[in-house]
Scaffold this active site. Sequence first.
Site, mmCIF file in Angstrom:
data_model
loop_
_atom_site.group_PDB
_atom_site.id
_atom_site.type_symbol
_atom_site.label_atom_id
_atom_site.label_comp_id
_atom_site.label_asym_id
_atom_site.label_seq_id
_atom_site.Cartn_x
_atom_site.Cartn_y
_atom_site.Cartn_z
ATOM 1 N N GLU A 187 30.585 53.555 34.525
ATOM 2 C CA GLU A 187 31.964 54.020 34.277
ATOM 3 C C GLU A 187 32.002 54.900 33.036
ATOM 4 O O GLU A 187 32.842 54.707 32.154
ATOM 5 C CB GLU A 187 32.915 52.825 34.120
ATOM 6 C CG GLU A 187 33.140 52.056 35.400
ATOM 7 C CD GLU A 187 34.286 51.043 35.292
ATOM 8 O OE1 GLU A 187 34.632 50.650 34.165
ATOM 9 O OE2 GLU A 187 34.825 50.661 36.332
ATOM 10 N N GLU A 243 32.003 48.691 43.042
ATOM 11 C CA GLU A 243 32.532 47.426 42.533
ATOM 12 C C GLU A 243 33.835 47.136 43.251
ATOM 13 O O GLU A 243 34.894 47.625 42.847
ATOM 14 C CB GLU A 243 32.768 47.483 41.021
ATOM 15 C CG GLU A 243 31.486 47.539 40.238
ATOM 16 C CD GLU A 243 31.735 47.561 38.736
ATOM 17 O OE1 GLU A 243 32.792 47.070 38.289
ATOM 18 O OE2 GLU A 243 30.869 48.084 38.019
#
Length: 580
Positions: free
Chosen positions: A158, A234
Amino acid sequence: MSDFVIGESDFLLDGRPFRILSGALHYFRVHPGSWADRIEKARLMGLNTIETYVPWNAHSPRRGVFDTEGMLDLQEFLRLVAEAGLYAIVRPGPYICAEWDNGGLPAWLFSQPGVGVRRYEKQFMTAVEEYLHNVLSIVRPLQIDQGGPVLLVQVENEYGAFGDDQVYLKSVAEIIRAAGITVPLVTVDQPVGNMLAAGGLDGVLRTGSFGSRATERFATLRAHQPTGPLMCMEFWDGWFDHWGGPHHTTSVEEAAAELDALLASGASVNIYMFHGGTNFGLTSGANDKGVYRPTITSYDYDAPLDEAGNPTPKYDAFREVIARYAPVPDERPAPAAPAPTYSVTLEEPIRLLANPGHWGAWSDHASMPTLDELDARLVLFRTDIDVEGPALLTVGDVRDRAMVFLDGHPVGVLDREQHDNAIMLPRGRGRLELVVEDQGRVNYGPRIGEPKGLIGSVRLGSQVLSNWSACTIDLDAVPGLWAAGSTDALGVGPTAWRASLEVERSADLFLHTETWGKGIAWFNGFCLGRYWRRGPQATLFVPGPLVRPGLNELVVLELDVLADPTARFGPRLSLGPVEL
Ligand code: GLA
């Protein structure tokens, strides 16, 4: 030898479209004696892949060290994944977030003045390169094109939520390639335009992280990833907890419906988490968006397998959903049997303040050092003060908690979460002692890498206190404190206790901590993690492989007060109240 590549719209395994049905399972959060069990349960839920992060700071507690023993044996973990007939995804960071101390970045990195954090800076990059070479030398021969299970390797984590240094991101990808990784590389970002833009790289497949609204999220992802397979790296099926907060759960029906929608779109998925496990030792991280909130020991995550690895209703619901899209084995894992229960008395207290020299080494400092400078998570600081009347003690920043004693009497606690940084001492004369605790480093946002301890000056009135003695407490040595033979009379301050427990057979145990204060527990020398009366969790998980038939030893370091020195082991997990 197989061939795994990124096609126009699909992953291609030996030329045929392949959908990744993966579950996140962090080897470093599960006792190695249970790895095979958890992997098998993933297979039985219909998954074809296991994903894991790699925590740099766990493997490398000191510069130059790369530990792969026991719970850090990544090679063995990947071997077991392959043995179960599953594939693997490896996410080595270097930053991993993951509610893990410092997001996986070793604290020693930050002792170098001017070191960069997640950006292209020489000192940071040199350390990153060293680390990635170590991890990837394990992963390289286990790639699918070399006969192993590894399909994908992730670059950073991220990154678009943190920075926009494309030179850095690109260079991490280049280091990974130079280490001999030939399988496709991926990045992950939250499906927000600017994050996908800053966190992605051409030639590296972008994936998303989210727990709902798959169609909309994939449309955003598609705008940044015009070709190639869509993947949710995710799929958040639950969430983590903070001390003092509720236990987070998600509705089984809603989570299953979200998974169904995701799979109906044809995309690949990594269920985060399939099995969360436990932040054993002092490995849990913290969040700080203005208020510091340390993460609890349990990483149950309300995942399909609970903290102890037992199937939950979410397991069955996900298995049913997956069966609509892919073959699922007929067998379903057995439901959990209640754990054996015991009650034992904690005895032979040893008090830190009575004789700190048994607990660690003393050193003298003109001004107060940080916990990083002392390389410690818990430190007793001592100095003599001498001013007239009551006196105000103030500290710049408390990271994260300081218990204050004057001439051996407790005066109060300075707690970072409460933004406490001042306390009135009843008098300004005597021996001042501060027990300072690191409760877990922030793992997300700009505060990663910050030092721990009492940061800035410690003042009494307007006078900066100097001449400190510091006793760095060797937490690994706490279970061995009794070897010296003596115990203390009961009194104030941190106290170690022990109990022996006789069991007939090895089994998972659930240690109840709700009648205790705040501290750390060890079972047969293995650190189970922190407990705190604030909850939400009321049990610490004791993995079965640690429990041996015959005598076992429990050691508890209570920092505050043990109102009832009894250790109770209950039949099941107790993760605390859920907010409705
Ligand atoms: C993000 C991170 C993960 C984890 C989750 C929350 O997606 O990538 O490491 O922190 O949030 O559990």
